[in-house]
Motif scaffolding. Structure first.
Motif, short mmCIF file in Angstrom:
data_model
loop_
_atom_site.label_atom_id
_atom_site.label_comp_id
_atom_site.label_asym_id
_atom_site.label_seq_id
_atom_site.Cartn_x
_atom_site.Cartn_y
_atom_site.Cartn_z
N TYR A 195 85.21 38.19 17.79
CA TYR A 195 86.15 37.36 17.03
C TYR A 195 87.33 36.94 17.89
CZ TYR A 195 88.44 35.55 12.85
OH TYR A 195 89.00 34.72 11.92
N GLU A 196 87.90 37.89 18.59
CA GLU A 196 89.07 37.56 19.41
C GLU A 196 88.69 36.59 20.54
OE1 GLU A 196 93.02 39.61 21.34
OE2 GLU A 196 91.50 40.88 20.41
N GLU A 197 87.50 36.79 21.09
CA GLU A 197 87.05 35.89 22.16
C GLU A 197 86.80 34.48 21.63
OE1 GLU A 197 83.20 35.69 25.08
OE2 GLU A 197 84.16 37.65 24.85
N ARG A 198 86.22 34.40 20.43
CA ARG A 198 85.86 33.09 19.87
C ARG A 198 87.08 32.33 19.35
NH1 ARG A 198 82.72 29.59 16.48
NH2 ARG A 198 80.60 30.00 17.13
N TYR A 199 87.99 33.05 18.67
CA TYR A 199 89.10 32.37 17.99
C TYR A 199 90.46 32.63 18.64
CZ TYR A 199 85.55 31.52 14.47
OH TYR A 199 84.41 31.12 13.83
N ASP A 200 90.47 33.37 19.74
CA ASP A 200 91.71 33.66 20.47
C ASP A 200 92.77 34.27 19.54
OD1 ASP A 200 93.15 33.76 22.82
OD2 ASP A 200 94.14 31.83 22.47
N ARG A 201 92.30 35.13 18.65
CA ARG A 201 93.20 35.78 17.69
C ARG A 201 92.52 37.05 17.20
NH1 ARG A 201 95.17 33.05 11.93
NH2 ARG A 201 96.86 34.54 11.50
N PRO A 202 93.21 38.18 17.17
CA PRO A 202 92.57 39.39 16.66
C PRO A 202 92.14 39.23 15.21
CG PRO A 202 94.62 39.92 17.79
CD PRO A 202 94.59 38.42 17.62
N LEU A 203 90.98 39.76 14.87
CA LEU A 203 90.50 39.70 13.49
C LEU A 203 91.49 40.39 12.55
CD1 LEU A 203 88.39 39.20 11.28
CD2 LEU A 203 87.17 41.25 12.07
N ALA A 204 92.03 41.54 12.96
CA ALA A 204 92.96 42.28 12.10
C ALA A 204 94.19 41.44 11.75
CB ALA A 204 93.39 43.58 12.78
N GLU A 205 94.68 40.70 12.74
CA GLU A 205 95.87 39.87 12.51
C GLU A 205 95.57 38.74 11.52
OE1 GLU A 205 97.59 36.35 15.00
OE2 GLU A 205 98.14 38.20 16.03
N HIS A 206 94.43 38.06 11.71
CA HIS A 206 94.06 36.97 10.81
C HIS A 206 93.85 37.51 9.40
CE1 HIS A 206 91.38 33.16 10.16
NE2 HIS A 206 92.41 33.21 9.36
N MET A 207 93.17 38.65 9.31
CA MET A 207 92.86 39.23 8.00
C MET A 207 94.13 39.66 7.27
SD MET A 207 90.37 42.37 7.42
CE MET A 207 91.76 43.42 7.85
N CYS A 208 95.09 40.22 8.02
CA CYS A 208 96.35 40.66 7.39
C CYS A 208 97.12 39.49 6.80
CB CYS A 208 97.22 41.39 8.41
SG CYS A 208 96.70 43.09 8.69
#
Length: 318
Positions: free
Chosen positions: A129-142
Motif C-alpha cells: 500500500y505504501e509503495e503504491r500510494y506513497d502513504r501508509p495504510l494506517a494513516e489513510h485509514m485513520c
C-alpha cells in the motif's frame, strides 16, 4: 481444529508462458475479442504464472497486457480479468484504497479485508500500500474511520497480532476473564479490552479464548458481542470471531449477502472469488452448500450474467 484450506485454482502443469502470451495476443488481435480464450487461460493459471505471462507478453510484444486487456474488455468482466492479473497484495491494496477514496467510506470492505487476515498477510498488504500510494495504510485509514472501530483497525494494521499458531492456554483463561469483566460483568462496555485482545492474539489463541469465555460465562462470544457492541465495531468483532472459527463459513456468508435481495454486490463477489481462489475457495464452496442447501456454482449462475459470470464460474469450478 485444523482448517483445511482447499483452493480451486492451482498452478497449471506443463506451464508455458510464451505459448499463453501468444494465445492471449491472438485473442485480442484483429476484429473482435476471443473472451473464451482469455477466460480459459487466466482462470486456469496461478497468480504467479499470470505474472510470468505478463512479463513475457510485455517484453515479447512491446505492449502492456493490462492496457491491452482494458482496451478489449469492459464492465465487470474487465474487473475480474484485471484483478486476476494483479499480484494479490496489490489487488487488496486497490480494494482498500477504493473503499476509502472520495466521499464516504466503505467500512464493510475494510472489515472483510483487514479483519480476516493474519499478521503476516497484513504486513505484506501494508508494504504494498505504501509503495503504491506513497502513504501508509494506517494513516489513510485513520483519516477515514473513527472511534473504537478506528482503534481496532489501527492495531490490526500496525502489526500487533501474534504470529500464526501462537498459543498460551493460561493467558487464554485470563483473557476470557478480562473480556467477561469488560462486558457482561459490568454496566456498559470497556471496548479497549475487547480491542486489545481481538487485535493482539493469533487466531489459534483467540479460539482458546472463546472456548474459555463460553466455559466461564455460559454464553458464546458472538452472543456477548451482540449484547455489547454496535455498528462497525460490532461487524469487525464478528468478522474476527467467524474467521477464527471458520474462514470458509465467513466468506460463504459474505458471498450469500452479495447475491441476496435485489441486485448483486459485484465488487464483493469479484474480490472474494478472485482472492480466495488459490487459498480456500473449494472449502468455501462446501460451506456455502452446507449452510444454504444450494451450490455456490448454481447461485452464481442464477444471479449474474455474461462473460463476467463465465469468468467467475470458471474460477469456482463446478
Amino acid at each position: 481444529m485444523d482448517y483445511e484450506a482447499r483452493p480451486t485454482v492451482t498452478p497449471a502443469p506443463n506451464f508455458n508462458a510464451a505459448e499463453d502470451a501468444a494465445a492471449l495476443r491472438g485473442a485480442m488481435k484483429g476484429f473482435g475479442t476471443d473472451e473464451e480464450a482469455i477466460i480459459d487461460i487466466l482462470t486456469n493459471r496461478s497468480n504467479k504464472q499470470r505474472q510470468t505471462i505478463m512479463e513475457v507478453y510485455n517484453t515479447e510484444y512491446e505492449r502492456d497486457i493490462i492496457d491491452d486487456l482494458r482496451g478489449e474488455l469492459g464492465g465487470n468482466f474487465e474487473e475480474v480479468i484485471i484483478a486476476l492479473m494483479r499480484p494479490m497484495e496489490d489487488f487488496m491494496c486497490k480494494e482498500l484504497h477504493k473503499a476509502m477514496e472520495g466521499m464516504g467510506t466503505d467500512e464493510g470492505t475494510l472489515v472483510e479485508i483487514l479483519c480476516s487476515k493474519s499478521n503476516e498477510e497484513i504486513v505484506e498488504i501494508c508494504q504494498w500500500y505504501e509503495e503504491r500510494y506513497d502513504r501508509p495504510l494506517a494513516e489513510h485509514m485513520c483519516s477515514e474511520t473513527s472511534g473504537h472501530f478506528r482503534r481496532l483497525l489501527t492495531m490490526i494494521v500496525t502489526g500487533t497480532r501474534d504470529p500464526i499458531g501462537t498459543t498460551d492456554p493460561e493467558k487464554a483463561k485470563s483473557d476470557a476473564d478480562a473480556l467477561y469483566a469488560a462486558g457482561e460483568a459490568k454496566l456498559g462496555t470497556d471496548e479497549e479490552v475487547f480491542n486489545k485482545i481481538f487485535a493482539h492474539s493469533s487466531f489459534a489463541q483467540l479460539r482458546l479464548v472463546f472456548d474459555e469465555y463460553k466455559e466461564l460465562s455460559g454464553m458464546t462470544i458472538e452472543q456477548a458481542i451482540k449484547h455489547e457492541m454496535e455498528g462497525t465495531l460490532h461487524d469487525a468483532m464478528l468478522c474476527i470471531v467467524e474467521c477464527v472459527q471458520s474462514p470458509a463459513a465467513f466468506f460463504a456468508n459474505q458471498l450469500h449477502k452479495a447475491m441476496d435481495g435485489a441486485g448483486t454486490d459485484d465488487e464483493r463477489l469479484i474480490r472474494i472469488i478472485v482472492s480466495r481462489s488459490e487459498i480456500d475457495l473449494a472449502t468455501i464452496k462446501d460451506e456455502f452448500e452446507r449452510i444454504y442447501n444450494r451450490t455456490l456454482y448454481s447461485a452464481l449462475r442464477n444471479e449474474t450474467s455474461g462473460d463476467y459470470k463465465r469468468a467467475l464460474l470458471s474460477l469456482i469450478k463446478e
